[in-house]
Design a protein around this motif. Structure first.
Motif, PDB file in Angstrom:
ATOM      1  N   ALA A 132      19.545   3.963  -2.342  1.00 40.83           N
ATOM      2  CA  ALA A 132      18.278   4.277  -3.005  1.00 40.83           C
ATOM      3  C   ALA A 132      18.271   3.781  -4.444  1.00 40.83           C
ATOM      4  CB  ALA A 132      18.031   5.786  -2.962  1.00 40.83           C
ATOM      5  N   ALA A 133      19.410   3.886  -5.120  1.00 42.15           N
ATOM      6  CA  ALA A 133      19.489   3.373  -6.493  1.00 42.15           C
ATOM      7  C   ALA A 133      19.327   1.859  -6.523  1.00 42.15           C
ATOM      8  CB  ALA A 133      20.819   3.786  -7.117  1.00 42.15           C
ATOM      9  N   ALA A 134      19.908   1.160  -5.542  1.00 42.70           N
ATOM     10  CA  ALA A 134      19.763  -0.299  -5.483  1.00 42.70           C
ATOM     11  C   ALA A 134      18.315  -0.695  -5.213  1.00 42.70           C
ATOM     12  CB  ALA A 134      20.684  -0.868  -4.410  1.00 42.70           C
ATOM     13  N   LEU A 135      17.645   0.019  -4.328  1.00 41.98           N
ATOM     14  CA  LEU A 135      16.233  -0.263  -4.064  1.00 41.98           C
ATOM     15  C   LEU A 135      15.367   0.053  -5.274  1.00 41.98           C
ATOM     16  CD1 LEU A 135      16.061   1.186  -0.440  1.00 41.98           C
ATOM     17  CD2 LEU A 135      15.831  -1.219  -1.067  1.00 41.98           C
ATOM     18  N   TRP A 136      15.691   1.111  -5.977  1.00 41.14           N
ATOM     19  CA  TRP A 136      14.920   1.479  -7.173  1.00 41.14           C
ATOM     20  C   TRP A 136      15.049   0.406  -8.255  1.00 41.14           C
ATOM     21  CZ3 TRP A 136      16.870   3.080 -12.102  1.00 41.14           C
ATOM     22  CH2 TRP A 136      15.888   3.570 -12.969  1.00 41.14           C
ATOM     23  N   ARG A 137      16.241  -0.160  -8.406  1.00 37.15           N
ATOM     24  CA  ARG A 137      16.456  -1.181  -9.437  1.00 37.15           C
ATOM     25  C   ARG A 137      15.823  -2.512  -9.050  1.00 37.15           C
ATOM     26  NH1 ARG A 137      21.745   0.686  -9.024  1.00 37.15           N
ATOM     27  NH2 ARG A 137      22.296  -1.272  -8.002  1.00 37.15           N
ATOM     28  N   ASN A 138      16.019  -2.929  -7.798  1.00 36.99           N
ATOM     29  CA  ASN A 138      15.676  -4.297  -7.416  1.00 36.99           C
ATOM     30  C   ASN A 138      14.291  -4.422  -6.787  1.00 36.99           C
ATOM     31  OD1 ASN A 138      18.418  -5.653  -7.918  1.00 36.99           O
ATOM     32  ND2 ASN A 138      19.001  -3.986  -6.573  1.00 36.99           N
ATOM     33  N   LEU A 139      13.941  -3.521  -5.890  1.00 38.49           N
ATOM     34  CA  LEU A 139      12.647  -3.637  -5.222  1.00 38.49           C
ATOM     35  C   LEU A 139      11.514  -3.055  -6.053  1.00 38.49           C
ATOM     36  CD1 LEU A 139      11.247  -4.552  -2.598  1.00 38.49           C
ATOM     37  CD2 LEU A 139      11.590  -2.239  -1.722  1.00 38.49           C
ATOM     38  N   PHE A 140      11.746  -1.900  -6.685  1.00 36.05           N
ATOM     39  CA  PHE A 140      10.704  -1.241  -7.469  1.00 36.05           C
ATOM     40  C   PHE A 140      10.765  -1.571  -8.959  1.00 36.05           C
ATOM     41  CE2 PHE A 140      11.126   1.434  -3.699  1.00 36.05           C
ATOM     42  CZ  PHE A 140       9.805   1.616  -3.335  1.00 36.05           C
ATOM     43  N   ASN A 199       0.806  -1.211   0.000  1.00 40.08           N
ATOM     44  CA  ASN A 199       0.000   0.000   0.000  1.00 40.08           C
ATOM     45  C   ASN A 199       0.845   1.270   0.000  1.00 40.08           C
ATOM     46  OD1 ASN A 199      -2.367  -1.542   0.045  1.00 40.08           O
ATOM     47  ND2 ASN A 199      -2.398  -1.601   2.290  1.00 40.08           N
ATOM     48  N   ARG A 200       1.852   1.309   0.864  1.00 45.31           N
ATOM     49  CA  ARG A 200       2.643   2.530   0.977  1.00 45.31           C
ATOM     50  C   ARG A 200       3.586   2.725  -0.207  1.00 45.31           C
ATOM     51  NH1 ARG A 200       2.444   5.437   5.571  1.00 45.31           N
ATOM     52  NH2 ARG A 200       1.395   4.499   7.380  1.00 45.31           N
ATOM     53  N   CYS A 201       4.078   1.641  -0.758  1.00 42.26           N
ATOM     54  CA  CYS A 201       5.015   1.735  -1.890  1.00 42.26           C
ATOM     55  C   CYS A 201       4.332   1.538  -3.235  1.00 42.26           C
ATOM     56  CB  CYS A 201       6.132   0.705  -1.731  1.00 42.26           C
ATOM     57  SG  CYS A 201       7.117   0.913  -0.235  1.00 42.26           S
ATOM     58  N   GLN A 202       3.002   1.360  -3.224  1.00 39.48           N
ATOM     59  CA  GLN A 202       2.224   1.202  -4.456  1.00 39.48           C
ATOM     60  C   GLN A 202       2.775   0.074  -5.330  1.00 39.48           C
ATOM     61  OE1 GLN A 202       1.972   5.015  -6.387  1.00 39.48           O
ATOM     62  NE2 GLN A 202       0.891   5.988  -4.676  1.00 39.48           N
ATOM     63  N   MET A 203       2.933  -1.092  -4.706  1.00 38.30           N
ATOM     64  CA  MET A 203       3.405  -2.273  -5.414  1.00 38.30           C
ATOM     65  C   MET A 203       2.231  -3.196  -5.691  1.00 38.30           C
ATOM     66  SD  MET A 203       6.821  -2.976  -3.106  1.00 38.30           S
ATOM     67  CE  MET A 203       7.332  -4.390  -4.111  1.00 38.30           C
ATOM     68  N   PRO A 204       2.214  -3.885  -6.830  1.00 39.42           N
ATOM     69  CA  PRO A 204       1.119  -4.818  -7.122  1.00 39.42           C
ATOM     70  C   PRO A 204       1.174  -6.034  -6.195  1.00 39.42           C
ATOM     71  CG  PRO A 204       2.833  -4.984  -8.782  1.00 39.42           C
ATOM     72  CD  PRO A 204       3.198  -3.819  -7.923  1.00 39.42           C
ATOM     73  N   ASP A 205       0.018  -6.544  -5.867  1.00 41.84           N
ATOM     74  CA  ASP A 205      -0.074  -7.700  -4.969  1.00 41.84           C
ATOM     75  C   ASP A 205       0.101  -8.978  -5.784  1.00 41.84           C
ATOM     76  OD1 ASP A 205      -0.479  -9.455  -2.943  1.00 41.84           O
ATOM     77  OD2 ASP A 205      -2.524  -8.836  -2.478  1.00 41.84           O
ATOM     78  N   THR A 206       1.329  -9.317  -6.081  1.00 43.70           N
ATOM     79  CA  THR A 206       1.655 -10.499  -6.880  1.00 43.70           C
ATOM     80  C   THR A 206       2.724 -11.318  -6.168  1.00 43.70           C
ATOM     81  OG1 THR A 206       3.357  -9.297  -8.122  1.00 43.70           O
ATOM     82  CG2 THR A 206       1.110  -9.282  -9.027  1.00 43.70           C
ATOM     83  N   LEU A 207       2.978 -12.508  -6.701  1.00 41.25           N
ATOM     84  CA  LEU A 207       4.016 -13.363  -6.139  1.00 41.25           C
ATOM     85  C   LEU A 207       5.394 -12.720  -6.283  1.00 41.25           C
ATOM     86  CD1 LEU A 207       4.951 -16.081  -4.927  1.00 41.25           C
ATOM     87  CD2 LEU A 207       5.054 -16.983  -7.270  1.00 41.25           C
ATOM     88  N   ARG A 233       9.533   9.843  -2.309  1.00 36.68           N
ATOM     89  CA  ARG A 233       9.296   9.618  -0.888  1.00 36.68           C
ATOM     90  C   ARG A 233       9.253   8.127  -0.565  1.00 36.68           C
ATOM     91  NH1 ARG A 233       4.021  13.242  -0.115  1.00 36.68           N
ATOM     92  NH2 ARG A 233       3.595  12.129  -2.087  1.00 36.68           N
ATOM     93  N   HIS A 234       8.862   7.311  -1.527  1.00 36.78           N
ATOM     94  CA  HIS A 234       8.882   5.871  -1.308  1.00 36.78           C
ATOM     95  C   HIS A 234      10.315   5.371  -1.148  1.00 36.78           C
ATOM     96  CE1 HIS A 234       4.800   5.690  -3.632  1.00 36.78           C
ATOM     97  NE2 HIS A 234       4.674   6.162  -2.400  1.00 36.78           N
ATOM     98  N   LEU A 235      11.213   5.873  -1.971  1.00 39.74           N
ATOM     99  CA  LEU A 235      12.623   5.502  -1.827  1.00 39.74           C
ATOM    100  C   LEU A 235      13.184   5.996  -0.501  1.00 39.74           C
ATOM    101  CD1 LEU A 235      14.021   6.164  -5.416  1.00 39.74           C
ATOM    102  CD2 LEU A 235      13.705   3.953  -4.296  1.00 39.74           C
ATOM    103  N   GLU A 236      12.816   7.194  -0.115  1.00 38.42           N
ATOM    104  CA  GLU A 236      13.293   7.723   1.165  1.00 38.42           C
ATOM    105  C   GLU A 236      12.821   6.857   2.334  1.00 38.42           C
ATOM    106  OE1 GLU A 236      12.996  11.840   3.835  1.00 38.42           O
ATOM    107  OE2 GLU A 236      11.809  11.590   1.996  1.00 38.42           O
ATOM    108  N   LEU A 237      11.567   6.413   2.263  1.00 39.30           N
ATOM    109  CA  LEU A 237      11.029   5.558   3.314  1.00 39.30           C
ATOM    110  C   LEU A 237      11.760   4.232   3.386  1.00 39.30           C
ATOM    111  CD1 LEU A 237       8.822   5.014   5.451  1.00 39.30           C
ATOM    112  CD2 LEU A 237       7.378   4.166   3.576  1.00 39.30           C
ATOM    113  N   LEU A 238      12.052   3.633   2.226  1.00 36.88           N
ATOM    114  CA  LEU A 238      12.729   2.336   2.209  1.00 36.88           C
ATOM    115  C   LEU A 238      14.185   2.451   2.640  1.00 36.88           C
ATOM    116  CD1 LEU A 238      11.597  -0.463   1.538  1.00 36.88           C
ATOM    117  CD2 LEU A 238      10.115   1.401   0.833  1.00 36.88           C
TER     118      LEU A 238
END
Length: 302
Positions: free
Chosen positions: A230-238, A138-146, A246-251
């Motif tokens: 933040a760049a690593a999270l942007w590539r791998n998590l998002f 919800n907070r990171c606006q990610m799809p609910d998938t496997l 702000r989502h990257l800042e939170l993570l």
């Protein structure tokens, strides 16, 4: 210096003159090089190319510069050892242990293997069951998938691997079993969801590649500043799809505080129990240091 003047004035042999000049040298590491320099100087002096006094002055000056450089290098090393106190990264093991581990087997560990496997399974369970995935979605606006579930679980597994690799060979053995439990769980979840076996096999292959690529990216980020993390999270998590910074800042804040929290846990307790607690994704004071609670376990480490 007096030895040098006596050697030159008496016109002693080349070998004696070089030995006398070599007595002036304080650094044994450059003694062989200076011997060759002195020999060349003596030969040029006999040929009348330049005066011996100037050449000897240059050699002594160069030797002084080398000595001063070595002295400053020693001071830098001494300052580094006193300030940073670098510790050896590998624990000492015997020759037999190194031989059997080079053959692909696991040597004797600090605790029995079944205890470590139970602790590893429990630690992976904490990564899966104690994480609020809905809040992440919800907070990171990610799809609910496997795949989204796997990316969040992968982040928490990586943080556990970072912590357990600090516990020597036993911790590294536990890391391997944590990863093994993760892939077993992912495969079972895919089968429960009814994914075709061929498609699931291809997805697992892609997940494995992305997992090890993410490990390198996260390791680089945790050792660098927040921009790299933040760049690593942007590539791998998002998956390079994050429009709100702000989502990257939170993570980034979440990863930093979780790693600090895991570092505060006792290594012995983690090896015996595998119990890990996670701080909330959003906190009023994220920079606060929480005192971890000591886990309770019996004599068998369970």
């Amino acid at each position: 210096m007096a030895a040098l003047v006596r050697a030159v004035s008496c016109q002693t042999g080349v070998t004696q003159w070089i030995a006398a000049c070599s007595g002036l040298l304080q650094t044994s590491a450059v003694q062989g090089q200076c011997r060759r320099m002195l020999y060349d100087i003596f030969q040029r002096h006999k040929a009348g190319q330049f005066q011996l006094s100037k050449s000897c002055g240059g050699v002594i000056q160069a030797n002084g510069a080398i000595t001063q450089q070595n002295r400053s290098f020693y001071s830098a090393n001494k300052h580094l050892s006193a300030k940073d106190s670098v510790q050896p990264s590998e624990e000492k093991v015997g020759a037999f242990t190194r031989i059997i581990e080079a053959m692909g087997f696991t040597g004797p560990l600090k605790y029995s293997r079944w205890k470590i496997k139970v602790a590893a399974l429990r630690m992976y369970t904490c990564c899966v069951e104690k994480t609020d995935y809905e809040e992440f979605f919800n907070r990171c606006q990610m799809p609910d998938t496997l795949n989204s579930w796997f990316l969040v679980a992968q982040l928490h597994v990586w943080m556990c691997l970072v912590r357990m690799k600090q516990e020597g060979r036993t911790g590294k053995y536990m890391c391997r079993y944590i990863v093994h439990c993760m892939w077993e769980d992912v495969e079972q979840r895919g089968k429960v969801m009814g994914i075709n076996s061929v498609v699931l096999k291809e997805d697992l292959r892609s997940m494995v590649e992305n997992f090890y690529a993410a490990l390198f990216g996260y390791d680089e980020g945790i050792l660098s500043d927040d921009h790299v993390l933040a760049a690593a999270l942007w590539r791998n998590l998002f998956n390079r799809n994050c429009e709100d910074p702000r989502h990257l800042e939170l993570l980034v804040e979440y990863v930093r505080k979780q790693v600090q929290h895991l570092d505060a846990l006792s290594g012995e307790d983690l090896l015996l129990t595998g119990e890990v607690s996670w701080r909330p994704l959003v906190e009023s004071n994220a920079r606060s240091i929480l005192k971890p609670l000591s886990p309770v376990y019996n004599d068998e480490g369970l």
